[in-house]
Design a protein around this motif. Sequence first.
Motif, PDB file in Angstrom:
ATOM      1  N   VAL A  66     -13.693  10.183 -15.221  1.00  9.13           N
ATOM      2  CA  VAL A  66     -13.444  10.420 -13.800  1.00  9.13           C
ATOM      3  C   VAL A  66     -14.106   9.355 -12.932  1.00  9.13           C
ATOM      4  CG1 VAL A  66     -13.902  12.016 -11.892  1.00  9.13           C
ATOM      5  CG2 VAL A  66     -13.056  12.894 -14.075  1.00  9.13           C
ATOM      6  N   GLU A  67     -15.294   8.892 -13.337  1.00  7.71           N
ATOM      7  CA  GLU A  67     -16.004   7.920 -12.506  1.00  7.71           C
ATOM      8  C   GLU A  67     -15.286   6.581 -12.423  1.00  7.71           C
ATOM      9  OE1 GLU A  67     -20.682   9.242 -12.295  1.00  7.71           O
ATOM     10  OE2 GLU A  67     -20.138   7.461 -13.452  1.00  7.71           O
ATOM     11  N   ALA A  68     -14.474   6.268 -13.408  1.00  7.03           N
ATOM     12  CA  ALA A  68     -13.658   5.053 -13.291  1.00  7.03           C
ATOM     13  C   ALA A  68     -12.765   5.146 -12.063  1.00  7.03           C
ATOM     14  CB  ALA A  68     -12.818   4.859 -14.552  1.00  7.03           C
ATOM     15  N   GLY A  69     -12.149   6.307 -11.863  1.00  8.07           N
ATOM     16  CA  GLY A  69     -11.312   6.513 -10.684  1.00  8.07           C
ATOM     17  C   GLY A  69     -12.108   6.545  -9.403  1.00  8.07           C
ATOM     18  N   ASP A  70     -13.297   7.166  -9.446  1.00  9.23           N
ATOM     19  CA  ASP A  70     -14.159   7.173  -8.263  1.00  9.23           C
ATOM     20  C   ASP A  70     -14.464   5.743  -7.814  1.00  9.23           C
ATOM     21  OD1 ASP A  70     -14.318   9.927  -8.282  1.00  9.23           O
ATOM     22  OD2 ASP A  70     -16.240  10.008  -9.319  1.00  9.23           O
ATOM     23  N   GLU A  71     -14.856   4.921  -8.770  1.00 11.34           N
ATOM     24  CA  GLU A  71     -15.244   3.553  -8.449  1.00 11.34           C
ATOM     25  C   GLU A  71     -14.086   2.764  -7.854  1.00 11.34           C
ATOM     26  OE1 GLU A  71     -17.527  -0.164 -10.702  1.00 11.34           O
ATOM     27  OE2 GLU A  71     -17.069   1.682 -11.782  1.00 11.34           O
ATOM     28  N   ARG A  72     -12.903   2.931  -8.421  1.00 11.24           N
ATOM     29  CA  ARG A  72     -11.731   2.203  -7.917  1.00 11.24           C
ATOM     30  C   ARG A  72     -11.331   2.679  -6.521  1.00 11.24           C
ATOM     31  NH1 ARG A  72      -6.200   0.543  -8.971  1.00 11.24           N
ATOM     32  NH2 ARG A  72      -6.741  -0.367 -10.984  1.00 11.24           N
ATOM     33  N   LEU A  73     -11.160   3.991  -6.349  1.00 12.11           N
ATOM     34  CA  LEU A  73     -10.593   4.493  -5.098  1.00 12.11           C
ATOM     35  C   LEU A  73     -11.567   4.384  -3.937  1.00 12.11           C
ATOM     36  CD1 LEU A  73      -8.520   7.615  -6.239  1.00 12.11           C
ATOM     37  CD2 LEU A  73      -7.844   5.215  -6.072  1.00 12.11           C
ATOM     38  N   LEU A  74     -12.852   4.613  -4.179  1.00 12.32           N
ATOM     39  CA  LEU A  74     -13.818   4.471  -3.092  1.00 12.32           C
ATOM     40  C   LEU A  74     -13.779   3.055  -2.520  1.00 12.32           C
ATOM     41  CD1 LEU A  74     -16.845   6.465  -4.549  1.00 12.32           C
ATOM     42  CD2 LEU A  74     -15.494   7.080  -2.528  1.00 12.32           C
ATOM     43  N   GLN A  75     -13.618   2.059  -3.386  1.00  9.67           N
ATOM     44  CA  GLN A  75     -13.564   0.677  -2.902  1.00  9.67           C
ATOM     45  C   GLN A  75     -12.215   0.356  -2.262  1.00  9.67           C
ATOM     46  OE1 GLN A  75     -15.999  -2.275  -5.459  1.00  9.67           O
ATOM     47  NE2 GLN A  75     -15.420  -0.674  -6.905  1.00  9.67           N
ATOM     48  N   ALA A  76     -11.139   0.867  -2.833  1.00  5.81           N
ATOM     49  CA  ALA A  76      -9.822   0.616  -2.239  1.00  5.81           C
ATOM     50  C   ALA A  76      -9.746   1.176  -0.829  1.00  5.81           C
ATOM     51  CB  ALA A  76      -8.739   1.225  -3.115  1.00  5.81           C
ATOM     52  N   LEU A  77     -10.377   2.309  -0.603  1.00  5.01           N
ATOM     53  CA  LEU A  77     -10.320   2.951   0.714  1.00  5.01           C
ATOM     54  C   LEU A  77     -11.288   2.346   1.721  1.00  5.01           C
ATOM     55  CD1 LEU A  77     -10.120   6.712  -0.371  1.00  5.01           C
ATOM     56  CD2 LEU A  77      -8.273   5.341   0.618  1.00  5.01           C
ATOM     57  N   ASN A  78     -12.484   1.954   1.263  1.00  7.38           N
ATOM     58  CA  ASN A  78     -13.565   1.669   2.203  1.00  7.38           C
ATOM     59  C   ASN A  78     -14.111   0.250   2.158  1.00  7.38           C
ATOM     60  OD1 ASN A  78     -13.652   4.449   3.084  1.00  7.38           O
ATOM     61  ND2 ASN A  78     -14.682   4.933   1.157  1.00  7.38           N
ATOM     62  N   SER A  79     -13.752  -0.533   1.161  1.00  9.15           N
ATOM     63  CA  SER A  79     -14.323  -1.870   1.079  1.00  9.15           C
ATOM     64  C   SER A  79     -13.681  -2.804   2.103  1.00  9.15           C
ATOM     65  CB  SER A  79     -14.108  -2.450  -0.327  1.00  9.15           C
ATOM     66  OG  SER A  79     -14.540  -3.802  -0.372  1.00  9.15           O
ATOM     67  N   PRO A  80     -14.486  -3.631   2.752  1.00  5.85           N
ATOM     68  CA  PRO A  80     -13.901  -4.653   3.644  1.00  5.85           C
ATOM     69  C   PRO A  80     -13.225  -5.772   2.848  1.00  5.85           C
ATOM     70  CG  PRO A  80     -16.273  -4.942   3.496  1.00  5.85           C
ATOM     71  CD  PRO A  80     -15.959  -3.673   2.753  1.00  5.85           C
ATOM     72  N   ARG A  81     -13.458  -5.820   1.537  1.00  5.34           N
ATOM     73  CA  ARG A  81     -12.856  -6.832   0.663  1.00  5.34           C
ATOM     74  C   ARG A  81     -11.474  -6.368   0.223  1.00  5.34           C
ATOM     75  NH1 ARG A  81     -18.355  -6.927  -3.036  1.00  5.34           N
ATOM     76  NH2 ARG A  81     -19.765  -7.702  -1.407  1.00  5.34           N
ATOM     77  N   GLN A  82     -10.599  -6.200   1.177  1.00  3.28           N
ATOM     78  CA  GLN A  82      -9.329  -5.548   0.901  1.00  3.28           C
ATOM     79  C   GLN A  82      -8.414  -6.376   0.005  1.00  3.28           C
ATOM     80  OE1 GLN A  82      -7.568  -2.318   1.937  1.00  3.28           O
ATOM     81  NE2 GLN A  82      -9.706  -2.066   1.374  1.00  3.28           N
ATOM     82  N   LEU A  83      -8.357  -7.680   0.192  1.00  2.25           N
ATOM     83  CA  LEU A  83      -7.504  -8.480  -0.682  1.00  2.25           C
ATOM     84  C   LEU A  83      -7.977  -8.363  -2.127  1.00  2.25           C
ATOM     85  CD1 LEU A  83      -5.241 -10.459  -1.257  1.00  2.25           C
ATOM     86  CD2 LEU A  83      -6.795 -12.332  -0.621  1.00  2.25           C
ATOM     87  N   GLN A  84      -9.272  -8.363  -2.342  1.00  2.00           N
ATOM     88  CA  GLN A  84      -9.788  -8.187  -3.698  1.00  2.00           C
ATOM     89  C   GLN A  84      -9.315  -6.858  -4.285  1.00  2.00           C
ATOM     90  OE1 GLN A  84     -14.055  -7.269  -4.383  1.00  2.00           O
ATOM     91  NE2 GLN A  84     -14.050  -9.011  -5.793  1.00  2.00           N
ATOM     92  N   GLU A  85      -9.323  -5.799  -3.490  1.00  2.00           N
ATOM     93  CA  GLU A  85      -8.902  -4.484  -3.989  1.00  2.00           C
ATOM     94  C   GLU A  85      -7.412  -4.471  -4.318  1.00  2.00           C
ATOM     95  OE1 GLU A  85     -11.082  -2.241  -4.861  1.00  2.00           O
ATOM     96  OE2 GLU A  85     -12.523  -3.733  -4.161  1.00  2.00           O
ATOM     97  N   VAL A  86      -6.599  -5.104  -3.477  1.00  2.00           N
ATOM     98  CA  VAL A  86      -5.166  -5.193  -3.759  1.00  2.00           C
ATOM     99  C   VAL A  86      -4.932  -5.977  -5.046  1.00  2.00           C
ATOM    100  CG1 VAL A  86      -2.983  -6.148  -2.919  1.00  2.00           C
ATOM    101  CG2 VAL A  86      -4.488  -4.923  -1.347  1.00  2.00           C
TER     102      VAL A  86
ATOM    103  N   ARG B 171     -18.501 -13.094   0.348  1.00  2.87           N
ATOM    104  CA  ARG B 171     -19.184 -13.293   1.631  1.00  2.87           C
ATOM    105  C   ARG B 171     -19.150 -12.040   2.505  1.00  2.87           C
ATOM    106  NH1 ARG B 171     -16.276 -19.113   3.066  1.00  2.87           N
ATOM    107  NH2 ARG B 171     -16.936 -20.233   1.161  1.00  2.87           N
ATOM    108  N   LEU B 172     -18.441 -11.018   2.077  1.00  2.00           N
ATOM    109  CA  LEU B 172     -18.298  -9.796   2.864  1.00  2.00           C
ATOM    110  C   LEU B 172     -19.193  -8.712   2.283  1.00  2.00           C
ATOM    111  CD1 LEU B 172     -14.405  -9.797   3.266  1.00  2.00           C
ATOM    112  CD2 LEU B 172     -16.088 -10.333   5.035  1.00  2.00           C
ATOM    113  N   ALA B 173     -20.145  -8.242   3.053  1.00  2.00           N
ATOM    114  CA  ALA B 173     -21.067  -7.198   2.585  1.00  2.00           C
ATOM    115  C   ALA B 173     -20.381  -5.845   2.593  1.00  2.00           C
ATOM    116  CB  ALA B 173     -22.306  -7.170   3.469  1.00  2.00           C
TER     117      ALA B 173
END
Length: 559
Positions: free
Chosen positions: A144-164, A76-78
């Motif tokens: 390298v893009e595997a790491g890009d995809e993970r870290l960009l979302q961990a830092l900037n996604s509003p879906r923080q519980l999902q990232e944790v 539900r979080l864009a």
Amino acid sequence: MTLPTALSMTRRSALAAALAAVAWRPAFALADADPGQAEALHVLNRLAFGPTPGDLERVTRMGATAWIAEQLHPERLALPSFLADQLASLHTPTESQRELIQEYKQMAKEAKDAKQAETASPDGKKPQTEEGAERRQKVARITVEAGDERLLQALNSPRQLQEVLVDFWFNHFNVFQGKGLDRVLVESYEREAIRPNVLGRFRTMLGATAKHPAMLFYLDNWLSVAPGYQPRRPGGAAGKASGLNENYAREVMELHTLGVDGGYTQQDVTELARILTGWTMQPLQQRRRRRIDMEGAPTYTPPHQGDSIFGFDPERHDTGTKTWLGHTVAPSGLSEGEFALDVLARHPATARHIAFKLARRFVADDPSPALVDRLAQRFLDTDGDLRAVMQALVDSPDFRDPRPVKFKSPYQYVMSAVRASGIVTSNVKPLMAVLSQLGEPLYGCQTPDGFHDTEADWLNPNAITQRVNFATALASGKLPLQRADSPDDPTGKRAMERQADRAMNGNAPVEGSTPPLDANALLATLGPAISDKTRDAVGAAQPALRAALVLGSPDFMRR
């Protein structure tokens, strides 16, 4: 590592003196904070990678309970538009499992051919082809893009519980990116088997990881065959399958489900390995494969649906009756393995194992037996509904205790520091290098148990020194977190390693560096996470050291 300059040594000495003035054990500033703000900070530290500027005020206004309810439904979080654009620029998520494996196999073949040509060459020089160089570069980009995809979302996604939870469950179902094919499969594994299931059914994630080629390859089940199996064509991958392999059978019980004290025996390991023979991957073909049904009539499996290259090969399967965990398992082909995963996913020992690991991650290194029992029962009552289990966890009095008793892992520490800084990060590659220097390289745990999450695993003098070096580099604006990739180094790997090394050792800022951090802004972002004693030490320090002192403080290293 380069030698630090005299100036950097002077600054480090001053920073060390300032840190020495702060007690290592934090002063638990939350005890004197406004209750609503303290609760907001607590959930941001435990269920997210810490607050970004403005988060503390926002979550305090909406209430921690409402924020948690929002986080339990990440769909539900864009995503913010800038993050969506960053993710859309990555090429790897558009490639199928089959395409990724074929790229890697072709690169490996070209490398082998080049090595043979080098040996045969009179001058001993290794011939280079433009096509081969491009292919190697593409495989490096995928890695390298595997790491890009993970870290960009961990830092900037509003879906923080999902990232944790992505970080938690990847470690639970760990695969090592440095092993062969997994160099190109880790991104697909996390995106397809882990991320969609972190708040779904445990059985779904268990099955998705079991069938993903990254796990099949990492723990060698793709090569596990019944005794006496003879490939139709010698050589190739089929020729490497030489017998029963117990690696996955052992780890799926010990690590993924029942736990080391889950009541199984070595005979159970062997029997489960027999059950799982024939679970393999078919990366190079989509043709129909012959098999025998239970009445003995020849029939065929259809081509794979979607992107998955998982396949069941009945010719590799042990067709004998098995006795496993007290069950008599009659021959039924692929269904035997599905039955085994059903049993494991619903076993009380699995419920307890998962409950303990979640409690240890989100509450305390030594969680109370009552909490573990409560979570295990919720797991069983809901047939492994992980969203329901997480709801039970956050509703518990143990979780609601706001004291920061958990010591951050390197990954949690780096993510929380960059988030607190407010830096809009477009280049996360330097952070990958930092994680390696701090002892937790992304996707870099070689053993199947993954990286651990307790104070004993990460708190030691050298680790603290490395964290302070990182805090100094980030606070001083010396990490190139906004550097554009060079055309001659599109993966950024060489620059990533070189520039992170320079930044961590006190040299001058490099291209793409960010402005120095403001200590007062950091203190406002972190609120009561930073005790009065630490704030006094920050105020007494040299202005250039204050932000580094905040990020390098004992208070900030806990959650």
